[in-house]
Design a protein around this motif. Structure first.
Motif, PDB file in Angstrom:
ATOM      1  N   ARG A   1      -4.665   5.522 -12.873  1.00 38.15           N
ATOM      2  CA  ARG A   1      -4.899   4.877 -14.158  1.00 38.15           C
ATOM      3  C   ARG A   1      -4.850   3.359 -14.049  1.00 38.15           C
ATOM      4  O   ARG A   1      -5.459   2.664 -14.856  1.00 38.15           O
ATOM      5  CB  ARG A   1      -3.876   5.365 -15.181  1.00 38.15           C
ATOM      6  N   GLY A   2      -4.135   2.853 -13.078  1.00 33.04           N
ATOM      7  CA  GLY A   2      -4.020   1.408 -12.934  1.00 33.04           C
ATOM      8  C   GLY A   2      -5.018   0.808 -11.975  1.00 33.04           C
ATOM      9  O   GLY A   2      -5.036  -0.409 -11.800  1.00 33.04           O
ATOM     10  N   ARG A   3      -5.838   1.644 -11.341  1.00 32.66           N
ATOM     11  CA  ARG A   3      -6.803   1.111 -10.389  1.00 32.66           C
ATOM     12  C   ARG A   3      -8.083   0.662 -11.110  1.00 32.66           C
ATOM     13  O   ARG A   3      -8.498   1.258 -12.084  1.00 32.66           O
ATOM     14  CB  ARG A   3      -7.131   2.154  -9.328  1.00 32.66           C
ATOM     15  N   ARG A   4      -8.658  -0.357 -10.583  1.00 35.30           N
ATOM     16  CA  ARG A   4      -9.847  -0.951 -11.196  1.00 35.30           C
ATOM     17  C   ARG A   4     -11.088  -0.283 -10.618  1.00 35.30           C
ATOM     18  O   ARG A   4     -11.373  -0.403  -9.425  1.00 35.30           O
ATOM     19  CB  ARG A   4      -9.851  -2.453 -10.927  1.00 35.30           C
ATOM     20  N   ARG A   5     -11.830   0.411 -11.488  1.00 40.50           N
ATOM     21  CA  ARG A   5     -13.033   1.109 -11.021  1.00 40.50           C
ATOM     22  C   ARG A   5     -14.210   0.142 -10.889  1.00 40.50           C
ATOM     23  O   ARG A   5     -14.309  -0.837 -11.618  1.00 40.50           O
ATOM     24  CB  ARG A   5     -13.418   2.215 -12.006  1.00 40.50           C
TER      25      ARG A   5
ATOM     26  N   LEU B   1      -9.136  -3.810  -1.884  1.00 37.93           N
ATOM     27  CA  LEU B   1      -7.712  -4.046  -1.675  1.00 37.93           C
ATOM     28  C   LEU B   1      -6.913  -3.822  -2.951  1.00 37.93           C
ATOM     29  O   LEU B   1      -5.802  -3.304  -2.924  1.00 37.93           O
ATOM     30  CB  LEU B   1      -7.485  -5.475  -1.164  1.00 37.93           C
ATOM     31  N   ARG B   2      -7.491  -4.216  -4.081  1.00 35.00           N
ATOM     32  CA  ARG B   2      -6.782  -4.054  -5.348  1.00 35.00           C
ATOM     33  C   ARG B   2      -6.540  -2.577  -5.636  1.00 35.00           C
ATOM     34  O   ARG B   2      -5.478  -2.192  -6.118  1.00 35.00           O
ATOM     35  CB  ARG B   2      -7.584  -4.713  -6.466  1.00 35.00           C
ATOM     36  N   ASN B   3      -7.508  -1.748  -5.327  1.00 36.60           N
ATOM     37  CA  ASN B   3      -7.351  -0.317  -5.584  1.00 36.60           C
ATOM     38  C   ASN B   3      -6.446   0.362  -4.559  1.00 36.60           C
ATOM     39  O   ASN B   3      -6.014   1.496  -4.778  1.00 36.60           O
ATOM     40  CB  ASN B   3      -8.725   0.367  -5.584  1.00 36.60           C
ATOM     41  N   ALA B   4      -6.171  -0.312  -3.433  1.00 37.63           N
ATOM     42  CA  ALA B   4      -5.263   0.259  -2.431  1.00 37.63           C
ATOM     43  C   ALA B   4      -3.811  -0.039  -2.745  1.00 37.63           C
ATOM     44  O   ALA B   4      -2.922   0.486  -2.070  1.00 37.63           O
ATOM     45  CB  ALA B   4      -5.620  -0.274  -1.045  1.00 37.63           C
TER      46      ALA B   4
ATOM     47  N   ASP C   1       0.847  -1.191   0.000  1.00 45.74           N
ATOM     48  CA  ASP C   1       0.000   0.000   0.000  1.00 45.74           C
ATOM     49  C   ASP C   1       0.886   1.246   0.000  1.00 45.74           C
ATOM     50  O   ASP C   1       2.123   1.149   0.019  1.00 45.74           O
ATOM     51  CB  ASP C   1      -0.958  -0.029   1.193  1.00 45.74           C
ATOM     52  N   PRO C   2       0.304   2.455  -0.032  1.00 43.55           N
ATOM     53  CA  PRO C   2       1.138   3.668  -0.084  1.00 43.55           C
ATOM     54  C   PRO C   2       2.094   3.830   1.091  1.00 43.55           C
ATOM     55  O   PRO C   2       3.115   4.503   0.965  1.00 43.55           O
ATOM     56  CB  PRO C   2       0.095   4.800  -0.119  1.00 43.55           C
TER      57      PRO C   2
ATOM     58  N   THR D   1      -0.384 -13.445 -10.702  1.00 40.73           N
ATOM     59  CA  THR D   1      -1.723 -12.876 -10.538  1.00 40.73           C
ATOM     60  C   THR D   1      -2.045 -12.696  -9.058  1.00 40.73           C
ATOM     61  O   THR D   1      -1.522 -13.416  -8.198  1.00 40.73           O
ATOM     62  CB  THR D   1      -2.789 -13.776 -11.182  1.00 40.73           C
ATOM     63  N   PHE D   2      -2.912 -11.726  -8.788  1.00 37.43           N
ATOM     64  CA  PHE D   2      -3.425 -11.453  -7.448  1.00 37.43           C
ATOM     65  C   PHE D   2      -4.945 -11.452  -7.534  1.00 37.43           C
ATOM     66  O   PHE D   2      -5.529 -10.691  -8.308  1.00 37.43           O
ATOM     67  CB  PHE D   2      -2.945 -10.095  -6.930  1.00 37.43           C
TER      68      PHE D   2
END
Length: 944
Positions: free
Chosen positions: A315-319, A291-294, A261-262, A284-285
């Motif tokens: 841009r890489g986060r899944r909306r 969690l994926r967007n974090a 995470d950040p 793969t995760f």
């Protein structure tokens, strides 16, 4: 030595070989063997007359045996080392041109490269050759040969760069140098990976060397060991996927990729396996979208390279996209409903959600908003009730993206949640009562978010909703037909965005949903959801011209830190790989910035083509290993001495001859000698130095359940004994004077042991020991970044001189910290919270009291603000550096007696314990003493 790669640690001991001839003469004579005579008196009387005896000579074979044993002992004491030299630069007096690859692909085995470069420069110094040094990942610049001492100084300053090396950019400066210094020897320490734009570098370098009469030597690993991650990992379906890359098979066929995470805390990890001959593998995760967007960072564990890190931005986060269809239940069928085409198009890059059960439009929209979607897609939804309309408006105002598609219901309604005013009804093209034919899309304008996409010529629009021709319509248009009629419009509202496709999401009005362009357009629209949706003054204009300044950047080892002075801003649509001016990292504000990675999507690591480097000598980067011959010579001498003892017993008649007595005595003696010989020759494991008891071993249950202090085992028995005794004494003082009852201290190997159990690690510096491995350095770096504190004690306060050269311990520490992310340091200020954590102290003495104690710099007190007796920063300092030998002052024996004297009186030892208690309490409790509630008590204690 005489052309043989053999050196001696103590060559003066070889002078003892001169005494071997004298030893030969002394060993030639042995005393006569005693005779056994029977007691009968007559025989005794017969032999009573004196006889002349001649001493027997030592047998030649025994003499040779003893001479060999003595020679082996002398040679062993001299410390012989077999030090074969590998392939290096061509010998001679001409200058040496050293080309060192320092891109991120060289970071994994950087220590080996530094060692090889250092050895070559030192060899050049012995030959009196000047050295010119070129780092292939640095910006090209003219250079010239310098004295080897200057080259060594520059070599120490070179670090791996977080981007691919552009070797081709240095060809011009290399050619200029060879023209000035023809015949110079060229040594290239390569990483084995093709860089950026240097496909012909090997060939061009070979031609330059041939033209100027230069000999070329290439040192590289047998197989490039570097592993990397492809930038911008893909998200197929529900999983996050990344590609692990290598230039060629290198034996590193498995590993672990971690998602962080950040704050650098791990969120997930996944193992990857490369086929023996494969050059890439997919990892793969499978994570929930939250969690994926974090995830802010993916990294290959233990690689220590900027190329093994992928930074994730908006841009890489899944909306999360919610789909709602305004039609009836019988229309919501596969291949018929607009949501079917939308779900298929959005699935590769978004988390698609649809209402469950047969619900009305308002209930379905409410359910999607309750699920906290980022994008709400409404397909042919007409008028909404006031409550639902208010919720959707609030969703957009607070930053949501409303994506709408036309249809009969929207055309018939009067909906305010659209970016432009719409005409009632629709425009039909190609109908029986129309002169027009179906229109296709025009090229996208440069300011459109769809810029760069190419509309296929076979896309046809048969019907659409028309927009009223307002004055701001061109600024809201993202896509239009060839006749200029808007087909996609958008408008910002509050913090959010409304986007309208003037056609349906199914194939009833156009064949756009059947094309790949539809997927790409939706990808870009969904990518604008959230903080990254930055539009210009006209809502249809993307802020392409905006420049984003670097905020945090990666170094060559993959550690995030402040950007270097050479880093420049990037445009908001930057999609290239990192370079010297744009190092990998985060650019722009924390909300809405972008990430730049060392590799861009589609990049692959390619092996270096060395076949084009004709006539070059190629050697291994590992070189030849040195062998210490002392153990072998001591063992051989021991064996020869044992054989000499057996031979002496045999010559003396103890192993042969008549009589039961001789045999009875000889058998035990022979067995004892054989046992001793076997014990001496059987190899045994080296004894562990300063080994901790079994109950105090790190990483056990005791370390997890009890607070323990820890120290780093250096391998020096005296230092490790003092460290353990010192931390034991401090532990006893903590238990006696505070509420803390720590467990017994533990000795650690930073490379192998888990460090998270310990809040404080004491590291005494021993200059003669090898530098810690790269894995140990990375673990210490992670320990400090995650809240731990390391006390580095150089123990050199007595030998350090102000303004003089650094002591060996200080030089060792500087080299070790060279690859760590060390904050700015300052001497402990008088008002630092560390000086008031438990006791009120003004210094931190140890066995000596003259050394300075350094901690992380804290912000200065605000001018005109309230004066406080204790200041602190945002957190606990991750590093404390001192030279006062703290552990020696804390060290106590079993009965509590001090083990080492201090340079001052017993008051100094007491203050050393108080300073140690303050360090531990500060490490465990942080900055609580700097809080306002403690100000009156501290002022009273200080007498103010």
């Amino acid at each position: 030595m005489f052309g043989i790669p053999l050196t001696f640690a103590a060559p003066l001991a070889l002078a003892a070989l001169v005494a071997l001839p004298a030893l030969w003469i002394l060993l030639r004579v042995t005393p006569p063997r005693p005779r056994r005579i029977s007691f009968p008196p007559l025989a005794l009387m017969a032999d009573i007359l004196p006889k002349r005896e001649t001493p027997a000579r030592t047998p030649p074979w025994l003499l040779i045996l003893r001479i060999l044993a003595a020679a082996c002992l002398i040679l062993a004491v001299a410390g012989p080392v077999w030090n074969p030299s590998g392939i290096g630069a061509a010998s001679g007096r001409n200058p040496l041109l050293l080309i060192l690859d320092n891109g991120f692909t060289a970071a994994h085995d950087w220590r080996d490269r530094l060692r090889a470069a250092t050895d070559e420069i030192e060899a050049a110094a012995r030959d009196g050759r000047p050295v010119a040094l070129v780092a292939s990942a640095e910006s090209p610049a003219p250079f010239e040969a310098r004295p080897p001492a200057n080259a060594l100084e520059r070599l120490r300053a070179i670090k791996p760069r977080p981007h691919l090396a552009d070797r081709g950019a240095h060809l011009a400066s290399i050619g200029t140098f060879l023209e000035r210094v023809p015949g110079a020897s060229i040594l290239w320490i390569a990483d084995g990976v093709r860089g950026a734009g240097d496909t012909d570098f090997s060939k061009s370098l070979g031609e330059l060397a041939k033209r100027h009469g230069s000999a070329v030597t290439l040192l590289k690993a047998d197989r490039p060991p570097a592993l990397a991650l492809e930038g911008s990992p893909q998200q197929p379906g529900e999983k996050l996927a990344a590609q692990v890359l290598r230039a060629e098979p290198n034996g590193r066929d498995s590993g672990l990729v971690r998602a962080l995470d950040p704050k650098g805390l791990p969120l997930a990890e996944s193992r990857f396996t490369l086929e023996p001959e494969a050059r890439e593998a997919t990892v793969t995760f499978d994570l929930p979208v939250e969690l994926r967007n974090a995830i802010a960072r993916l990294e290959i564990e233990g690689e220590g390279s900027a190329g093994a890190v992928v930074l994730m931005d908006e841009r890489g986060r899944r909306r999360r996209v919610g789909l709602v269809f305004g039609g009836t239940l019988d229309q919501a069928q596969p291949l018929l409903a607009p949501t079917y085409y939308l779900a298929k198009a959005l699935a590769p890059f978004a988390d698609v959600q649809q209402p469950r059960g047969g619900q009305g439009t308002s209930e379905a929209i409410a359910q999607m908003l309750d699920n906290q979607v980022s994008v709400l897609a409404l397909a042919d939804v007409g008028a909404l009730d006031e409550r639902t309309l208010a919720r959707v408006e609030q969703f957009v105002e607070e930053g949501g993206l409303l994506l709408r598609f036309a249809g009969p219901r929207l055309a018939a309604g009067n909906d305010p949640l659209v970016p432009v005013r719409l005409r009632r009804g629709g425009r039909s093209l190609g109908g029986t009562l129309s002169w027009d034919r179906p229109k296709t899309l025009a090229a996208f304008a440069p300011e459109s978010p769809f810029a760069g996409l190419n509309p296929p010529a076979d896309i046809g629009v048969r019907r659409q909703i028309l927009a009223e021709p307002d004055g701001d319509l061109p600024g809201k248009t993202w896509a239009a037909l060839q006749d200029g009629t808007p087909i996609v419009t958008a408008q910002k509202r509050g913090q959010g965005l409304m986007v309208l496709f003037h056609v349906t999401a199914d194939t009833t009005w156009s064949n756009l949903p059947l094309s790949g362009l539809f997927v790409d357009m939706l990808r870009r629209v969904v990518g604008l959801a959230g903080p990254s949706a930055k539009l210009g003054e006209g809502e249809g204009r993307q802020a392409k011209a905006a420049l984003l300044a670097p905020r945090l950047t990666l170094d060559g080892f993959g550690a995030l830190g402040s950007p270097p002075a050479s880093a420049t801003a990037v445009p908001a649509d930057f999609a290239d790989r990192a370079g010297p001016e744009h190092p990998p990292g985060f650019y722009g504000a924390a909300e809405g910035g972008i990430a730049v990675n060392a590799l861009r999507p589609g990049d692959r690591l390619e092996p270096l083509d060395v076949a084009a480097l004709t006539g070059a000598r190629i050697g291994s980067l590992a070189g030849a290993e040195t062998v210490d011959l002392r153990a072998a010579l001591f063992s051989l001498a021991l064996m020869l001495l044992a054989l000499d003892t057996l031979a002496g017993l045999w010559l003396g008649g103890f192993l042969r001859g008549p009589g039961r007595l001789a045999r009875g005595r000889a058998a035990p003696a022979a067995l004892l000698l054989v046992a001793l010989l076997g014990a001496g020759l059987v190899p045994t494991a080296p004894p562990a130095l300063a080994q901790t008891p079994a109950a105090n071993r790190p990483n056990g249950t005791e370390s997890a359940l009890a607070t323990r202090l820890a120290y780093v085992v250096t391998g020096d028995s005296a230092v490790d004994t003092a460290s353990r005794a010192g931390l034991s004494g401090l532990t006893q003082m903590l238990a006696a004077r505070t509420a803390l009852e720590p467990g017994e201290p533990a000795g650690l190997d930073p490379e192998k042991d888990e460090l998270a159990f310990y809040p404080l690690i004491y590291w005494p510096i021993v200059a003669g020991r090898p530098q810690p491995s790269e894995a140990a350095i990375r673990k210490i770096d992670a320990f400090m970044r995650n809240g731990g504190t390391v006390v580095f004690d150089t123990r050199d306060a007595q030998t350090a001189r102000a303004g003089g050269p650094p002591t060996p311990e200080t030089a060792y520490l500087r080299k070790m910290l060279g690859t760590l992310e060390v904050p700015e340091l300052e001497p402990v200020p008088p008002d630092h919270v560390l000086t008031k954590a438990f006791y009120l102290v003004d210094s931190f003495p140890g066995r000596t009291a003259t050394g300075q104690t350094w901690v992380e710099t804290i912000p200065p007190a605000a001018e005109g603000g309230e004066r406080r007796p204790a200041r602190a920063g945002d957190g606990v300092t991750p590093i404390i550096i001192t030279g006062n030998d703290l552990a020696a002052a804390w060290a106590v024996g079993r009965n509590g007696e001090p083990l080492y004297p201090v340079n001052g009186d017993q008051r100094q030892r007491e203050m050393a314990f108080r300073g140690g208690i303050n360090i531990v309490i500060y490490t465990l409790t942080g900055n609580y003493k700097a809080d306002q509630v403690h100000v009156p008590a501290l002022l009273e204690r200080l007498g103010q």
